[in-house]
Design a protein around this motif. Sequence first.
Motif, PDB file in Angstrom:
ATOM      1  N   ASP A 289       0.835  -1.265  -0.117  1.00 53.92           N
ATOM      2  CA  ASP A 289      -0.011  -0.007   0.183  1.00 53.92           C
ATOM      3  C   ASP A 289       0.854   1.204   0.096  1.00 53.92           C
ATOM      4  OD1 ASP A 289      -2.098   1.685   0.300  1.00 53.92           O
ATOM      5  OD2 ASP A 289      -2.547   1.411   2.233  1.00 53.92           O
ATOM      6  N   PHE A 290       1.004   2.032  -1.163  1.00 60.01           N
ATOM      7  CA  PHE A 290       1.847   2.966  -0.925  1.00 60.01           C
ATOM      8  C   PHE A 290       1.358   4.321  -0.619  1.00 60.01           C
ATOM      9  CE2 PHE A 290       4.454   6.414  -2.835  1.00 60.01           C
ATOM     10  CZ  PHE A 290       5.553   5.623  -3.164  1.00 60.01           C
ATOM     11  N   LYS A 291       1.426   4.728   0.598  1.00 62.22           N
ATOM     12  CA  LYS A 291       1.014   5.999   1.108  1.00 62.22           C
ATOM     13  C   LYS A 291       1.836   6.811   1.599  1.00 62.22           C
ATOM     14  CE  LYS A 291      -3.354   3.869   2.964  1.00 62.22           C
ATOM     15  NZ  LYS A 291      -4.264   3.666   4.212  1.00 62.22           N
ATOM     16  N   GLN A 292       3.124   6.330   1.818  1.00 67.99           N
ATOM     17  CA  GLN A 292       4.398   7.147   2.430  1.00 67.99           C
ATOM     18  C   GLN A 292       5.547   6.414   1.962  1.00 67.99           C
ATOM     19  OE1 GLN A 292       4.572   7.611   6.623  1.00 67.99           O
ATOM     20  NE2 GLN A 292       5.184   9.737   6.446  1.00 67.99           N
ATOM     21  N   ALA A 293       6.344   7.204   1.241  1.00 65.21           N
ATOM     22  CA  ALA A 293       7.770   6.677   1.043  1.00 65.21           C
ATOM     23  C   ALA A 293       8.702   7.564   0.802  1.00 65.21           C
ATOM     24  CB  ALA A 293       7.493   5.845  -0.472  1.00 65.21           C
ATOM     25  N   SER A 323      16.769  -6.328   5.529  1.00 64.71           N
ATOM     26  CA  SER A 323      16.367  -6.818   6.811  1.00 64.71           C
ATOM     27  C   SER A 323      16.441  -5.738   7.769  1.00 64.71           C
ATOM     28  CB  SER A 323      17.207  -8.292   7.126  1.00 64.71           C
ATOM     29  OG  SER A 323      18.407  -7.573   7.627  1.00 64.71           O
ATOM     30  N   ILE A 324      17.430  -5.090   7.830  1.00 64.18           N
ATOM     31  CA  ILE A 324      17.146  -3.972   8.849  1.00 64.18           C
ATOM     32  C   ILE A 324      16.253  -3.033   8.614  1.00 64.18           C
ATOM     33  CG2 ILE A 324      18.570  -1.722   9.634  1.00 64.18           C
ATOM     34  CD1 ILE A 324      21.281  -3.424   9.219  1.00 64.18           C
ATOM     35  N   PHE A 325      15.914  -2.550   7.534  1.00 63.57           N
ATOM     36  CA  PHE A 325      14.963  -1.618   7.269  1.00 63.57           C
ATOM     37  C   PHE A 325      13.323  -2.403   7.217  1.00 63.57           C
ATOM     38  CE2 PHE A 325      18.026   1.167   5.075  1.00 63.57           C
ATOM     39  CZ  PHE A 325      17.655   2.218   5.583  1.00 63.57           C
ATOM     40  N   HIS A 326      13.569  -3.632   7.091  1.00 59.95           N
ATOM     41  CA  HIS A 326      12.233  -4.284   7.206  1.00 59.95           C
ATOM     42  C   HIS A 326      11.719  -4.402   8.643  1.00 59.95           C
ATOM     43  CE1 HIS A 326       9.452  -8.074   7.239  1.00 59.95           C
ATOM     44  NE2 HIS A 326       9.253  -7.415   6.139  1.00 59.95           N
ATOM     45  N   SER A 327      12.861  -4.594   9.239  1.00 59.59           N
ATOM     46  CA  SER A 327      12.445  -4.552  10.834  1.00 59.59           C
ATOM     47  C   SER A 327      11.889  -3.313  11.322  1.00 59.59           C
ATOM     48  CB  SER A 327      13.730  -5.059  11.738  1.00 59.59           C
ATOM     49  OG  SER A 327      14.764  -4.057  11.663  1.00 59.59           O
ATOM     50  N   LYS A 328      12.219  -2.128  10.740  1.00 59.57           N
ATOM     51  CA  LYS A 328      11.753  -0.909  11.119  1.00 59.57           C
ATOM     52  C   LYS A 328      10.505  -0.440  10.544  1.00 59.57           C
ATOM     53  CE  LYS A 328      15.288  -0.212  13.911  1.00 59.57           C
ATOM     54  NZ  LYS A 328      14.939  -0.233  15.474  1.00 59.57           N
ATOM     55  N   GLY A 329       9.729  -1.643   9.929  1.00 58.45           N
ATOM     56  CA  GLY A 329       8.420  -1.330   9.279  1.00 58.45           C
ATOM     57  C   GLY A 329       8.647  -0.493   7.847  1.00 58.45           C
ATOM     58  N   PHE A 330       9.381  -1.256   6.790  1.00 61.35           N
ATOM     59  CA  PHE A 330       9.554  -0.880   5.447  1.00 61.35           C
ATOM     60  C   PHE A 330       9.454  -1.952   4.570  1.00 61.35           C
ATOM     61  CE2 PHE A 330      11.041   2.715   8.006  1.00 61.35           C
ATOM     62  CZ  PHE A 330      10.509   3.721   7.554  1.00 61.35           C
ATOM     63  N   ASN A 331       8.716  -1.529   3.525  1.00 55.48           N
ATOM     64  CA  ASN A 331       8.917  -2.590   2.177  1.00 55.48           C
ATOM     65  C   ASN A 331      10.219  -1.940   1.708  1.00 55.48           C
ATOM     66  OD1 ASN A 331       6.986  -4.735   2.121  1.00 55.48           O
ATOM     67  ND2 ASN A 331       5.418  -3.043   2.150  1.00 55.48           N
ATOM     68  N   VAL A 332      11.110  -2.696   0.921  1.00 57.28           N
ATOM     69  CA  VAL A 332      12.079  -2.052   0.270  1.00 57.28           C
ATOM     70  C   VAL A 332      12.511  -2.535  -1.167  1.00 57.28           C
ATOM     71  CG1 VAL A 332      14.613  -1.754   0.476  1.00 57.28           C
ATOM     72  CG2 VAL A 332      13.493  -2.172   2.499  1.00 57.28           C
ATOM     73  N   LEU A 333      12.267  -1.681  -2.206  1.00 58.46           N
ATOM     74  CA  LEU A 333      12.657  -2.063  -3.643  1.00 58.46           C
ATOM     75  C   LEU A 333      13.960  -1.466  -3.889  1.00 58.46           C
ATOM     76  CD1 LEU A 333       8.947  -1.279  -5.235  1.00 58.46           C
ATOM     77  CD2 LEU A 333       9.814  -3.487  -4.134  1.00 58.46           C
ATOM     78  N   THR A 334      14.922  -2.416  -4.530  1.00 60.98           N
ATOM     79  CA  THR A 334      16.284  -2.099  -4.566  1.00 60.98           C
ATOM     80  C   THR A 334      16.509  -2.288  -6.199  1.00 60.98           C
ATOM     81  OG1 THR A 334      16.700  -2.821  -2.451  1.00 60.98           O
ATOM     82  CG2 THR A 334      18.802  -2.353  -3.947  1.00 60.98           C
TER      83      THR A 334
END
Length: 530
Positions: A289-293, A323-334
């Motif tokens: 769900d793209f609300k804030q990025a 994994s670090i950003f995921h643990s803080k509540g973010f989906n990550v596209l690299t």
Amino acid sequence: MELTVQDALNRPLFKNAKVIAGENGLNRRVNWVHIVEINKFGHLLNGQEIILTTGVEWTKDKTKGLHFMEQLITHNSSALCIETEKQNGNFSKEMLLLADKNNIPIIVFNKEVKFVDITKDLHEVLLGYRENSWWSLENLYKRFNDTLVSGGTIGEFLKVLHKSTKKQIVLIHNDNQFHFFPSPPAKQQKKWVKQIQDSPKDFCTYPVNFLNETVAKLYLLEDRDKVSFTHDLSAKRCSEFISQYFWKYYQQREVHQIKENEWLLQIYNGTMSHEKATELFKQNNPEVDFKQAIVGVIPESEGHISIEKNNSVITMGLMLIRSIFHSKGFNVLTVKDESKNCYVLLLINKREDSTFFLRITEATRHLFQSNIDGFSKEDIRLISFGKEVNSFKMVRESYQTSLISLNFQQSISPLQPPFYKNLAVYRLIDQSNDVSHLREIIYDYIGPIISYDQQNGTELLKTLKVYLKNLGSKKSTADELYIVRQTLYHRLNRIKLLIGEDFMDPEKRIMIETAIYFLMYFKKMSLISV
């Protein structure tokens, strides 16, 4: 039996061995022996192992050698044994000093020696195994390895372990998924799962680790007193191979995802319409769900590990970052932008709270404290973020501003935290298309002071900057400049004569401080000489 490194050196197979560094660590305890011929191996260790290696991957490369030694230190290895004809010739001075500092013995062999004989000998001393028991374990490890290399499933690892131990096996993931072998009736499965949840200490448990976290646990469903030491070692090794399975699985998935995300480069570079971009995003990420990025960038320099250009190492680094950003509540596209020589992270917020920037700051702090394979510490510390956005059509702007933040950090000074919004007055410079206009502001407001300092060798501009920073406090300014109050009064009087008595009036003061910042920027960027 308890074994030390010195005890190992006293064994017959070590008669041609010599300690070339870390002699103060000869009393280190030894619990196991590993043969290692890969660059990245720390996740395979449990501590207190003697590591046997030919060193072919790193002895001629100082950077790789240091990385190898750092893993030994981090994972509390007992000693490093190397088969090499030249005792000191292939080791960097820095590696030997690091071993000495951390009391990790480096042992070299003058003549060829079979590592399999050393492992057999030391394991027999440690465990008191008869020869057939030892070879039975070695064959089990070989079957685990064959399963891993051939791309076997988790079920196949459990099958190999069951055949060796004749025990009921279950692997329970953190999300409560489970794999049994053999597979009992559903009713019995539920009964065992409940027993484990109610009394986990009743069973022998073996953690499966991935990226420094326990992601699953392996259980032998048997009373503890009926599990032999051999069975215990077998299950422990099985959990280690399943950990490697996770590494391999997620590494392949990371490579696939980076390839799939290459369409994002068209967004970042402005070659795809917003409508098409939004459509593609929804197709590729239907659950997001793209609300804030926000977009972040990490440069890739020619330093440290990144100089190897090893895609597998880079991929492991990106896995840890994810994994670090995921643990803080973010989906990550690299994805990697080759034209800018940087990796681009699109962080999409998964939470509804107001801690967006705080969580990113915590994640970056975690990154700074971690050893990220594939990236130098300098590169990681230059991670830079653009504008916060709330729709996909604004992603390109977030990327462009992340590059501006990166340029500032590389050219001017570090940003803490590294967000575009923290560029403060420098954002005005970024938004200005007329550099001559900015120069005009500098000379209109502080030009007379610049000229006076050049002609007389004084420090009036520095005095003014400190005085403004201290909000007009004469005592604080004099203390910071290490001058007496009378000298400061004299300088302030001269400043008033040059730029006017009203230089502390709010509106004029704002312009003077802005001009000082503009001057600092232009000097750093060599756009002006004063």
